[in-house]
Design a protein around this motif. Structure first.
Motif, PDB file in Angstrom:
ATOM      1  N   ALA A 140      29.377  41.449  -6.903  1.00  0.00           N
ATOM      2  CA  ALA A 140      30.475  40.546  -6.560  1.00  0.00           C
ATOM      3  C   ALA A 140      30.921  39.776  -7.797  1.00  0.00           C
ATOM      4  N   GLN A 141      29.978  39.361  -8.625  1.00  0.00           N
ATOM      5  CA  GLN A 141      30.317  38.666  -9.867  1.00  0.00           C
ATOM      6  C   GLN A 141      31.061  39.607 -10.818  1.00  0.00           C
ATOM      7  N   PHE A 142      30.571  40.835 -10.898  1.00  0.00           N
ATOM      8  CA  PHE A 142      31.205  41.850 -11.737  1.00  0.00           C
ATOM      9  C   PHE A 142      32.645  42.095 -11.291  1.00  0.00           C
ATOM     10  N   GLY A 163      34.527  40.085  -9.591  1.00  0.00           N
ATOM     11  CA  GLY A 163      35.327  38.888  -9.828  1.00  0.00           C
ATOM     12  C   GLY A 163      35.865  38.821 -11.246  1.00  0.00           C
ATOM     13  N   ILE A 164      35.085  39.345 -12.189  1.00  0.00           N
ATOM     14  CA  ILE A 164      35.490  39.316 -13.600  1.00  0.00           C
ATOM     15  C   ILE A 164      36.342  40.526 -13.969  1.00  0.00           C
ATOM     16  N   LEU A 165      35.896  41.721 -13.562  1.00  0.00           N
ATOM     17  CA  LEU A 165      36.520  42.954 -14.033  1.00  0.00           C
ATOM     18  C   LEU A 165      37.318  43.729 -12.989  1.00  0.00           C
ATOM     19  N   GLY A 166      37.175  43.363 -11.721  1.00  0.00           N
ATOM     20  CA  GLY A 166      37.848  44.115 -10.670  1.00  0.00           C
ATOM     21  C   GLY A 166      39.340  44.335 -10.900  1.00  0.00           C
ATOM     22  N   PRO A 167      40.113  43.268 -11.132  1.00  0.00           N
ATOM     23  CA  PRO A 167      41.558  43.451 -11.342  1.00  0.00           C
ATOM     24  C   PRO A 167      41.885  44.337 -12.537  1.00  0.00           C
TER      25      PRO A 167
END
Length: 258
Positions: free
Chosen positions: A105-107, A109-113
C-alpha cells in the motif's frame, strides 16, 4: 303358530349395526388424517433437506473454479491495460503484490500513479502478480477475497480502479475482509447495475481463488523471491531501495528501454 319377532331384539340389532357403521366410518377418517399428516411432514422434511443439500453443495463449490482473468493463465500474471499497444522497445514490468501487504500500500501510494501512467502511455508492459500468502501467514481472509474482487471487476474493465480502491482503503493486515468492505471497493471502482450483480456472484463463488493461489505458488519458486512488493523489469529483480521513488523507478525504466 309362529312367534312374532321381538321388537326389543330388532331395535337392539339396528342400534348395534349403526354403532359398527359409525366405528368403521370414524376409524377410516382418523386413518386418513394420520396419513395426510405423515405425508405433509415427509414433504416438509424433503424440502428442508433439499435446501440444506443445495447450500452444502454450493458451499463446497466455492473456490473450485479454474477460471483465469482475460489474458492470463494459471501461474502467470495478469496483463494490465491490455487495450494499450506498447512501444516496440517498452520493457516488461512484473509487479508482485498482496492486497493485505501494508508495504504494498505504501509502494502504491508513492509509485502507483507513475506506474499506471507509464503503462497507459505504452512505455511499459505492466503485469500484476496478485498473491495471497499473507492469508496463510496471518490466518485472515483478506488477500484472497480482495484478489477475487479485483479479478471479478476485471470482467467489467474495472480491475485498475478496484485495485487502487483496495490500497486507498486497505483493510489492516490480519483482519478479515467482509462483504461491506468489498462492496465499498466495488462502488469506488464504479461497478453498478447488471455488472454489479455479475460481480457479486463472481465474488461469492470465489471464481479466481485457484488462479490467485497458482500465481502465489509460482512466485515463490522464483530464485531470490522473498515477498511483496517485488518488482522485476525485463525478468530482472530490482532493488526497492533504488527504484522506490518516482525518479528511481523512471530511471530504471529508461535504462531498460531498448
Amino acid at each position: 303358530m309362529a312367534k312374532k319377532p321381538s321388537t326389543t331384539k330388532a331395535t337392539g340389532n339396528a342400534r348395534q349395526a349403526k354403532i359398527q357403521a359409525a366405528q368403521k366410518s370414524g376409524g377410516g377418517g382418523a386413518n386418513k388424517i394420520v396419513v395426510a399428516t405423515v405425508v405433509a411432514v415427509v414433504a416438509i422434511i424433503a424440502v428442508v433437506g433439499g435446501v440444506v443439500w443445495s447450500q452444502a453443495q454450493k458451499q463446497a463449490s466455492v473456490g473450485t473454479s479454474t477460471a483465469t482473468p482475460a489474458g492470463a493463465t494459471m501461474g502467470k500474471g495478469y496483463p494490465a491495460f491490455a487495450d494499450v499497444t506498447p512501444a516496440a522497445n517498452a520493457p516488461t514490468v512484473d509487479l508482485y503484490e498482496d492486497f493485505q501487504c501494508p508495504v504494498c500500500a505504501q509502494f502504491e501510494g508513492i509509485l502507483g500513479p507513475t506506474i499506471e501512467d507509464l503503462a497507459k502511455s505504452g512505455k511499459i508492459k505492466l503485469t500484476y502478480h496478485v498473491l495471497n500468502f499473507l492469508d496463510d501467514k496471518t490466518g485472515a481472509e483478506n488477500s484472497t477475497p480482495a484478489g477475487n474482487g479485483a479479478f471479478c471487476a476485471a470482467a467489467d474493465g474495472k480491475f485498475q480502479p478496484f485495485h487502487d480502491a483496495v490500497y486507498a482503503a486497505q483493510k489492516a493486515e490480519g483482519e478479515d475482509v467482509d462483504q461491506a468492505t468489498l462492496d465499498g471497493w466495488a462502488k469506488t471502482a464504479g461497478i453498478t447495475g447488471d455488472a454489479l450483480t455479475t460481480w457479486n456472484t463472481c465474488v461469492a463463488d470465489g471464481t479466481y481463488t485457484k488462479y490467485i493461489s497458482s500465481v502465489n505458488d509460482a512466485a515463490f519458486k522464483i530464485s531470490g523471491f522473498q515477498g511483496t512488493p517485488t518488482v522485476m523489469i525485463d525478468g530482472q529483480m530490482t532493488d526497492l531501495a533504488t527504484i522506490g521513488t518516482v525518479e528511481g523507478f523512471t530511471k530504471a525504466v529508461q535504462d531498460a528501454t531498448k
